[in-house]
Design a protein around this motif. Structure first.
Motif, PDB file in Angstrom:
ATOM      1  N   ALA A  63       0.928  -1.592   0.117  1.00  0.00           N
ATOM      2  CA  ALA A  63      -0.123   0.393  -0.291  1.00  0.00           C
ATOM      3  C   ALA A  63       0.655   1.532  -0.176  1.00  0.00           C
ATOM      4  CB  ALA A  63      -1.281   0.125   0.947  1.00  0.00           C
ATOM      5  N   ILE A  64       2.067   1.464   0.374  1.00  0.00           N
ATOM      6  CA  ILE A  64       2.840   2.145   0.373  1.00  0.00           C
ATOM      7  C   ILE A  64       4.207   2.049  -0.812  1.00  0.00           C
ATOM      8  CG2 ILE A  64       2.976   3.067   2.826  1.00  0.00           C
ATOM      9  CD1 ILE A  64       5.657   1.611   2.958  1.00  0.00           C
ATOM     10  N   ASN A  65       3.895   1.519  -1.720  1.00  0.00           N
ATOM     11  CA  ASN A  65       4.646   1.745  -2.797  1.00  0.00           C
ATOM     12  C   ASN A  65       4.389   1.940  -3.913  1.00  0.00           C
ATOM     13  OD1 ASN A  65       5.799  -0.041  -5.363  1.00  0.00           O
ATOM     14  ND2 ASN A  65       7.370  -0.280  -3.657  1.00  0.00           N
ATOM     15  N   PRO A  66       4.677   3.293  -4.217  1.00  0.00           N
ATOM     16  CA  PRO A  66       4.256   4.259  -5.912  1.00  0.00           C
ATOM     17  C   PRO A  66       3.960   3.369  -6.656  1.00  0.00           C
ATOM     18  CG  PRO A  66       5.945   5.346  -4.707  1.00  0.00           C
ATOM     19  CD  PRO A  66       6.398   3.887  -4.074  1.00  0.00           C
ATOM     20  N   GLY A  67       4.320   1.969  -6.737  1.00  0.00           N
ATOM     21  CA  GLY A  67       4.500   1.288  -8.592  1.00  0.00           C
ATOM     22  C   GLY A  67       3.360   1.114  -8.118  1.00  0.00           C
ATOM     23  N   ALA A  68       3.217   0.382  -6.753  1.00  0.00           N
ATOM     24  CA  ALA A  68       2.390  -0.742  -6.594  1.00  0.00           C
ATOM     25  C   ALA A  68       0.639  -0.336  -6.772  1.00  0.00           C
ATOM     26  CB  ALA A  68       2.360  -1.475  -5.665  1.00  0.00           C
ATOM     27  N   LEU A  69       0.892   0.606  -6.419  1.00  0.00           N
ATOM     28  CA  LEU A  69      -0.436   1.688  -6.523  1.00  0.00           C
ATOM     29  C   LEU A  69      -1.208   2.492  -7.969  1.00  0.00           C
ATOM     30  CD1 LEU A  69      -2.155   3.450  -5.450  1.00  0.00           C
ATOM     31  CD2 LEU A  69      -1.564   5.635  -5.379  1.00  0.00           C
ATOM     32  N   MET A  70       0.185   2.416  -8.379  1.00  0.00           N
ATOM     33  CA  MET A  70       0.307   2.967 -10.230  1.00  0.00           C
ATOM     34  C   MET A  70      -0.058   1.876 -11.022  1.00  0.00           C
ATOM     35  SD  MET A  70       1.036   4.759 -12.605  1.00  0.00           S
ATOM     36  CE  MET A  70       2.446   6.086 -12.157  1.00  0.00           C
ATOM     37  N   LEU A  71       0.232   0.307 -10.657  1.00  0.00           N
ATOM     38  CA  LEU A  71      -0.070  -0.418 -11.376  1.00  0.00           C
ATOM     39  C   LEU A  71      -1.443  -0.707 -11.460  1.00  0.00           C
ATOM     40  CD1 LEU A  71       3.014  -3.446 -10.631  1.00  0.00           C
ATOM     41  CD2 LEU A  71       2.284  -2.089 -13.135  1.00  0.00           C
ATOM     42  N   THR A  72      -2.173  -0.379  -9.928  1.00  0.00           N
ATOM     43  CA  THR A  72      -3.579  -0.749  -9.967  1.00  0.00           C
ATOM     44  C   THR A  72      -4.136   0.683 -10.664  1.00  0.00           C
ATOM     45  OG1 THR A  72      -3.359   0.070  -7.479  1.00  0.00           O
ATOM     46  CG2 THR A  72      -2.834  -2.018  -7.659  1.00  0.00           C
ATOM     47  N   ILE A  73      -4.009   1.518 -10.700  1.00  0.00           N
ATOM     48  CA  ILE A  73      -4.415   3.128 -11.419  1.00  0.00           C
ATOM     49  C   ILE A  73      -4.406   1.956 -12.563  1.00  0.00           C
ATOM     50  CG2 ILE A  73      -4.287   4.922 -11.775  1.00  0.00           C
ATOM     51  CD1 ILE A  73      -3.467   5.594  -9.269  1.00  0.00           C
ATOM     52  N   LEU A  74      -3.408   1.823 -13.248  1.00  0.00           N
ATOM     53  CA  LEU A  74      -3.779   1.594 -14.380  1.00  0.00           C
ATOM     54  C   LEU A  74      -3.696  -0.551 -14.922  1.00  0.00           C
ATOM     55  CD1 LEU A  74       0.569   2.214 -15.177  1.00  0.00           C
ATOM     56  CD2 LEU A  74      -1.375   3.376 -15.476  1.00  0.00           C
ATOM     57  N   PRO A  78      -7.199  -1.715 -13.152  1.00  0.00           N
ATOM     58  CA  PRO A  78      -7.949  -2.040 -11.893  1.00  0.00           C
ATOM     59  C   PRO A  78      -8.107  -3.613 -11.378  1.00  0.00           C
ATOM     60  CG  PRO A  78      -8.565  -0.709 -13.480  1.00  0.00           C
ATOM     61  CD  PRO A  78      -7.446  -1.028 -14.364  1.00  0.00           C
ATOM     62  N   PRO A  79      -7.929  -5.046 -12.554  1.00  0.00           N
ATOM     63  CA  PRO A  79      -8.481  -6.201 -11.877  1.00  0.00           C
ATOM     64  C   PRO A  79      -6.975  -6.413 -10.787  1.00  0.00           C
ATOM     65  CG  PRO A  79      -8.508  -6.022 -13.807  1.00  0.00           C
ATOM     66  CD  PRO A  79      -7.584  -4.351 -13.940  1.00  0.00           C
ATOM     67  N   LEU A  80      -5.794  -5.533 -11.280  1.00  0.00           N
ATOM     68  CA  LEU A  80      -4.733  -6.169  -9.595  1.00  0.00           C
ATOM     69  C   LEU A  80      -5.138  -5.886  -8.727  1.00  0.00           C
ATOM     70  CD1 LEU A  80      -1.124  -5.000 -11.830  1.00  0.00           C
ATOM     71  CD2 LEU A  80      -2.485  -7.565 -11.684  1.00  0.00           C
ATOM     72  N   GLU A  81      -6.182  -4.725  -8.380  1.00  0.00           N
ATOM     73  CA  GLU A  81      -6.435  -4.310  -7.025  1.00  0.00           C
ATOM     74  C   GLU A  81      -7.032  -5.264  -5.791  1.00  0.00           C
ATOM     75  OE1 GLU A  81      -6.876  -2.379  -3.447  1.00  0.00           O
ATOM     76  OE2 GLU A  81      -6.015  -0.864  -5.939  1.00  0.00           O
ATOM     77  N   ASN A  82      -8.150  -6.526  -7.083  1.00  0.00           N
ATOM     78  CA  ASN A  82      -8.660  -7.408  -6.473  1.00  0.00           C
ATOM     79  C   ASN A  82      -7.612  -8.680  -6.281  1.00  0.00           C
ATOM     80  OD1 ASN A  82     -11.572  -6.574  -6.924  1.00  0.00           O
ATOM     81  ND2 ASN A  82     -11.385  -6.655  -9.398  1.00  0.00           N
ATOM     82  N   GLU A  83      -6.798  -8.927  -7.491  1.00  0.00           N
ATOM     83  CA  GLU A  83      -5.678  -9.593  -6.857  1.00  0.00           C
ATOM     84  C   GLU A  83      -4.894  -9.272  -5.814  1.00  0.00           C
ATOM     85  OE1 GLU A  83      -3.624 -13.148  -7.820  1.00  0.00           O
ATOM     86  OE2 GLU A  83      -5.720 -12.052  -9.149  1.00  0.00           O
ATOM     87  N   LEU A  84      -4.778  -8.237  -5.108  1.00  0.00           N
ATOM     88  CA  LEU A  84      -3.627  -7.732  -4.225  1.00  0.00           C
ATOM     89  C   LEU A  84      -4.583  -8.486  -3.368  1.00  0.00           C
ATOM     90  CD1 LEU A  84      -1.287  -6.520  -2.734  1.00  0.00           C
ATOM     91  CD2 LEU A  84      -2.934  -4.383  -3.135  1.00  0.00           C
ATOM     92  N   SER A  85      -5.673  -7.584  -3.232  1.00  0.00           N
ATOM     93  CA  SER A  85      -7.216  -8.058  -2.488  1.00  0.00           C
ATOM     94  C   SER A  85      -7.458  -9.786  -1.612  1.00  0.00           C
ATOM     95  CB  SER A  85      -8.222  -8.020  -2.273  1.00  0.00           C
ATOM     96  OG  SER A  85      -8.740  -6.326  -2.334  1.00  0.00           O
ATOM     97  N   ASN A  86      -7.012 -10.637  -2.568  1.00  0.00           N
ATOM     98  CA  ASN A  86      -7.251 -11.905  -2.933  1.00  0.00           C
ATOM     99  C   ASN A  86      -5.715 -12.675  -1.645  1.00  0.00           C
ATOM    100  OD1 ASN A  86      -9.492 -12.524  -3.931  1.00  0.00           O
ATOM    101  ND2 ASN A  86      -7.917 -13.182  -5.812  1.00  0.00           N
ATOM    102  N   ILE A  87      -4.524 -12.200  -2.165  1.00  0.00           N
ATOM    103  CA  ILE A  87      -3.698 -11.788  -1.315  1.00  0.00           C
ATOM    104  C   ILE A  87      -3.241 -12.073  -0.135  1.00  0.00           C
ATOM    105  CG2 ILE A  87      -0.316 -11.738  -1.654  1.00  0.00           C
ATOM    106  CD1 ILE A  87      -1.121 -11.213  -4.540  1.00  0.00           C
ATOM    107  N   THR A  88      -3.798 -10.548  -0.185  1.00  0.00           N
ATOM    108  CA  THR A  88      -3.474  -9.909   1.590  1.00  0.00           C
ATOM    109  C   THR A  88      -5.156 -10.826   2.334  1.00  0.00           C
ATOM    110  OG1 THR A  88      -4.290  -7.874   0.984  1.00  0.00           O
ATOM    111  CG2 THR A  88      -1.755  -7.868   0.892  1.00  0.00           C
TER     112      THR A  88
END
Length: 287
Positions: free
Chosen positions: A227-238, A240-250
């Motif tokens: 959540a505090i990594n700029p690259g991770a937020l950039m990827l979820t903006i570009l 959006p399905p990565l947001e759901n994948e991150l929720s599944n991981i954590t």
């Protein structure tokens, strides 16, 4: 209006925008983006022989430009802010500045805003290159607005970190090293910790028993590093399905942009508070 005026900000803006190195830096920044966009278009239109540019390829160009611009901003910002106060100390003009009627808040905020203003100019100057993407489609205006809001939050946070180190250190080189070290931690170390936490969570012996219903067990530490990594937020903006994948991981469904905004807002406030308190620390000690 005089209450809200900031002579330090006005002086810094005039000095920064009248300096040749500022516009040479802007030219170099745009030149890099232009080379990339021109090369990207050449590869996908001429070298392949297709003669047209598909929306999917346009989105790839938008994503790479956004990541490239974020990397340039993170590289440039410490150089603009890490010497804001320490350079005044090295030139022996800080004591003169402190004897004026300007408060510590006006000095620190003026230095920070003048640097942010130049960085915003860099981002705005790159908009014509982004407009090329909209000619071919594949990108929504909301994504562009979200990306620029992400840039703004990140620039303010990094600038505050640079101002803080510039205030508490006596040498500009030390301040720049500390600020770039903080950037390495934010960009690379947090990503490393995220992948380490992810791997540790997947070890069979370390994986807790899922609760009834089969939902993914929570992993707040792994979520925090992402959540505090700029690259991770950039990827979820570009993407959006990565947001759901991150929720599944954590196992945590809170969007990371909320945590990112809260965390870096607190970092900004804390760094500015330290800079304001430490600006006149030596003067108060001598008294």
């Amino acid at each position: 209006m005089q209450r809200f005026s900031n002579p330090v900000l006005m002086k810094e803006l005039k000095l920064r925008f009248r300096a040749f190195k500022s516009f040479s830096g802007l030219m170099f920044y745009l030149f890099l983006l232009f080379i990339f966009v021109g090369g990207f278009l050449s590869v996908f239109t001429q070298f392949t022989g297709t003669g047209f540019f598909r929306p999917s390829e346009s989105f790839i160009m938008f994503a790479v430009i956004s990541v490239l611009q974020m990397a340039l901003v993170m590289f440039i910002t410490p150089g603009l802010t890490a010497g804001a106060i320490s350079s005044e100390r090295e030139k022996q003009t800080l004591n003169i500045l402190l004897t004026t009627t300007q408060t510590s808040i006006q000095i620190i905020i003026g230095k920070l805003l003048s640097s942010i203003a130049f960085l915003i100019l860099l981002l705005i100057a790159g908009l014509p290159l982004y407009s090329i993407v909209f000619l071919f489609g594949g990108v929504s205006p909301s994504q562009l607005i979200t990306i620029f809001l992400f840039y703004l939050v990140t620039v303010v946070a990094i600038g505050s970190i640079g101002i803080m180190f510039s205030t508490i250190t006596k040498k500009t080189i030390v301040s720049m090293i500390a600020t770039y070290g903080a950037m390495i931690f934010i960009g690379a170390v947090t990503a490393f910790f995220f992948f380490v936490g992810w791997q540790l969570d997947n070890i069979p012996g370390n994986t807790p028993t899922p609760p009834i219903g089969g939902s993914t067990p929570n992993s707040p530490i792994t979520y925090f590093w992402a959540a505090i990594n700029p690259g991770a937020l950039m990827l979820t903006i570009l993407y959006p399905p990565l947001e759901n994948e991150l929720s599944n991981i954590t196992g945590i469904s809170i969007p990371i942009w909320i945590t990112y905004l809260i965390f870096y807002s607190l970092v900004t406030v804390l760094c500015l508070w330290i800079a304001i308190r430490k600006l006149r620390a030596n003067m108060k000690h001598n008294r």
